[in-house]
Design a protein around this motif. Structure first.
Motif, PDB file in Angstrom:
ATOM      1  N   VAL A 137      45.899  56.906   1.158  1.00 35.64           N
ATOM      2  CA  VAL A 137      44.423  57.040   0.743  1.00 35.64           C
ATOM      3  C   VAL A 137      44.163  57.315  -0.596  1.00 35.64           C
ATOM      4  N   THR A 138      44.636  58.158  -1.322  1.00 37.17           N
ATOM      5  CA  THR A 138      44.480  58.703  -2.705  1.00 37.17           C
ATOM      6  C   THR A 138      44.899  57.313  -3.547  1.00 37.17           C
ATOM      7  N   ALA A 139      46.096  56.690  -3.232  1.00 36.11           N
ATOM      8  CA  ALA A 139      46.189  55.363  -4.054  1.00 36.11           C
ATOM      9  C   ALA A 139      45.261  54.439  -3.771  1.00 36.11           C
ATOM     10  N   LEU A 140      44.789  54.155  -2.663  1.00 39.15           N
ATOM     11  CA  LEU A 140      43.756  52.982  -2.314  1.00 39.15           C
ATOM     12  C   LEU A 140      42.393  53.467  -3.197  1.00 39.15           C
ATOM     13  N   ALA A 141      42.044  54.723  -3.138  1.00 38.22           N
ATOM     14  CA  ALA A 141      40.890  55.427  -4.003  1.00 38.22           C
ATOM     15  C   ALA A 141      41.244  54.957  -5.463  1.00 38.22           C
ATOM     16  N   PHE A 142      42.296  55.393  -5.711  1.00 43.36           N
ATOM     17  CA  PHE A 142      42.487  54.982  -7.350  1.00 43.36           C
ATOM     18  C   PHE A 142      42.521  53.628  -7.728  1.00 43.36           C
ATOM     19  N   ILE A 143      43.050  52.733  -6.820  1.00 43.06           N
ATOM     20  CA  ILE A 143      43.193  51.391  -7.154  1.00 43.06           C
ATOM     21  C   ILE A 143      41.821  50.666  -7.106  1.00 43.06           C
ATOM     22  N   VAL A 144      41.030  51.162  -6.483  1.00 42.71           N
ATOM     23  CA  VAL A 144      39.515  50.673  -6.296  1.00 42.71           C
ATOM     24  C   VAL A 144      38.639  51.021  -7.315  1.00 42.71           C
ATOM     25  N   LEU A 145      38.865  52.369  -7.609  1.00 44.76           N
ATOM     26  CA  LEU A 145      38.041  53.012  -8.755  1.00 44.76           C
ATOM     27  C   LEU A 145      38.722  52.391 -10.260  1.00 44.76           C
ATOM     28  N   CYS A 146      39.687  52.141 -10.440  1.00 44.00           N
ATOM     29  CA  CYS A 146      40.555  51.798 -11.441  1.00 44.00           C
ATOM     30  C   CYS A 146      40.129  50.210 -11.785  1.00 44.00           C
ATOM     31  N   LEU A 147      40.031  49.241 -10.606  1.00 46.48           N
ATOM     32  CA  LEU A 147      39.450  47.849 -10.899  1.00 46.48           C
ATOM     33  C   LEU A 147      37.923  47.993 -11.042  1.00 46.48           C
ATOM     34  N   ALA A 148      37.336  48.869 -10.627  1.00 47.09           N
ATOM     35  CA  ALA A 148      35.773  48.838 -10.777  1.00 47.09           C
ATOM     36  C   ALA A 148      35.667  49.219 -12.153  1.00 47.09           C
ATOM     37  N   VAL A 149      36.327  50.460 -12.707  1.00 47.28           N
ATOM     38  CA  VAL A 149      35.989  50.701 -14.111  1.00 47.28           C
ATOM     39  C   VAL A 149      36.425  49.564 -15.244  1.00 47.28           C
ATOM     40  N   ALA A 150      37.733  49.021 -14.930  1.00 53.83           N
ATOM     41  CA  ALA A 150      37.983  47.779 -15.700  1.00 53.83           C
ATOM     42  C   ALA A 150      37.205  46.540 -15.786  1.00 53.83           C
ATOM     43  N   THR A 151      36.630  46.455 -14.469  1.00 55.67           N
ATOM     44  CA  THR A 151      35.639  45.269 -14.474  1.00 55.67           C
ATOM     45  C   THR A 151      34.222  45.448 -14.910  1.00 55.67           C
ATOM     46  N   PHE A 152      33.601  46.892 -15.056  1.00 54.46           N
ATOM     47  CA  PHE A 152      32.306  46.905 -15.198  1.00 54.46           C
ATOM     48  C   PHE A 152      31.837  47.721 -16.467  1.00 54.46           C
ATOM     49  N   ALA A 153      33.021  48.532 -16.883  1.00 51.98           N
ATOM     50  CA  ALA A 153      32.909  49.446 -17.985  1.00 51.98           C
ATOM     51  C   ALA A 153      32.813  48.567 -19.219  1.00 51.98           C
ATOM     52  N   PRO A 154      33.449  47.231 -19.452  1.00 53.15           N
ATOM     53  CA  PRO A 154      33.207  46.529 -20.751  1.00 53.15           C
ATOM     54  C   PRO A 154      31.971  45.834 -20.875  1.00 53.15           C
ATOM     55  N   LEU A 155      31.079  45.861 -19.718  1.00 48.60           N
ATOM     56  CA  LEU A 155      29.921  45.209 -19.847  1.00 48.60           C
ATOM     57  C   LEU A 155      28.702  46.269 -20.438  1.00 48.60           C
ATOM     58  N   LEU A 156      29.172  47.501 -20.590  1.00 43.69           N
ATOM     59  CA  LEU A 156      28.178  48.556 -21.222  1.00 43.69           C
ATOM     60  C   LEU A 156      28.558  48.701 -22.639  1.00 43.69           C
ATOM     61  N   LYS A 157      27.520  49.544 -23.163  1.00 50.34           N
ATOM     62  CA  LYS A 157      27.507  49.723 -24.617  1.00 50.34           C
ATOM     63  C   LYS A 157      28.861  50.502 -24.912  1.00 50.34           C
ATOM     64  N   ARG A 158      29.201  50.601 -26.222  1.00 48.23           N
ATOM     65  CA  ARG A 158      30.446  51.149 -26.314  1.00 48.23           C
ATOM     66  C   ARG A 158      30.439  52.745 -26.126  1.00 48.23           C
ATOM     67  N   GLU A 159      29.281  53.572 -26.151  1.00 52.01           N
ATOM     68  CA  GLU A 159      29.240  54.786 -25.720  1.00 52.01           C
ATOM     69  C   GLU A 159      29.621  55.075 -24.362  1.00 52.01           C
ATOM     70  N   LEU A 160      28.656  54.321 -23.580  1.00 50.27           N
ATOM     71  CA  LEU A 160      28.899  54.417 -22.145  1.00 50.27           C
ATOM     72  C   LEU A 160      30.299  53.774 -21.461  1.00 50.27           C
ATOM     73  N   HIS A 161      30.505  52.828 -22.232  1.00 51.85           N
ATOM     74  CA  HIS A 161      31.826  52.209 -22.128  1.00 51.85           C
ATOM     75  C   HIS A 161      33.030  53.293 -22.299  1.00 51.85           C
ATOM     76  N   SER A 162      33.053  54.115 -23.520  1.00 49.18           N
ATOM     77  CA  SER A 162      33.901  55.095 -23.657  1.00 49.18           C
ATOM     78  C   SER A 162      34.031  56.123 -22.690  1.00 49.18           C
ATOM     79  N   LEU A 163      32.759  56.497 -22.318  1.00 49.73           N
ATOM     80  CA  LEU A 163      32.187  57.552 -21.431  1.00 49.73           C
ATOM     81  C   LEU A 163      32.948  57.352 -19.885  1.00 49.73           C
ATOM     82  N   THR A 164      32.748  55.915 -19.529  1.00 50.73           N
ATOM     83  CA  THR A 164      33.204  55.398 -17.951  1.00 50.73           C
ATOM     84  C   THR A 164      34.716  55.680 -18.013  1.00 50.73           C
TER      85      THR A 164
END
Length: 152
Positions: A70-97
């Motif tokens: 369950v921990t692995a599944l949560a990590f995978i989902v969150l990692c993919l979400a961060v990798a997908t959506f963080a580059p769409l943000l400004k550099r400050e929020l991208h870095s913070l995310t």
């Protein structure tokens, strides 16, 4: 020893006529496999690590295995979400995310060792601050004012 003088242009990458950066030696299929395969591998390692921290050298139980998956599944989902959506943000929020994800991941692992919530939170905040500085510096030195990559 003599060296060749640099010339305008560079190595062609992508479409003919573009001259930026180093050549991309991997195919799009390899990039796609790594984009989804790396979070899965990291998630499985993270889940195993969290389960091992939680069991603290005791015997392996079914609940411990379930917790790891369950921990692995949560990590995978969150990692993919961060990798997908963080580059769409400004550099400050991208870095913070990205840094918040790293800090929370380390803080959660540390909390599974039985340490107090306060110590886990302090460690998570310290990791978040350190990773934020590194990512912000990288994005700040590789982007213009609007967040577009600088030409090489």
């Amino acid at each position: 020893m003599a060296h060749a003088a640099p010339t305008p242009g560079g190595i062609t990458r992508g479409t003919p006529g573009t001259t930026r950066g180093t050549p991309d030696v991997f195919s799009p299929q390899v990039h796609r496999a790594v984009r989804y395969g790396l979070p899965v591998v990291l998630g499985l390692v993270y889940g195993y690590w969290a389960a091992a921290n939680r069991r603290d050298g005791g015997e392996i139980t079914g609940w411990n295995i379930l917790f790891g998956f369950v921990t692995a599944l949560a990590f995978i989902v969150l990692c993919l979400a961060v990798a997908t959506f963080a580059p769409l943000l400004k550099r400050e929020l991208h870095s913070l995310t990205k840094s918040a994800f790293a800090g929370a991941a380390i803080g959660f692992l540390y909390s599974q060792t039985g340490q107090s919530v306060l110590r886990s939170t302090v460690l998570a905040l310290a990791v978040t601050a350190g990773v934020f500085v590194v990512f912000f510096y990288r994005y700040y030195t590789h982007e213009d004012g609007e967040g577009n990559p600088l030409p090489r």
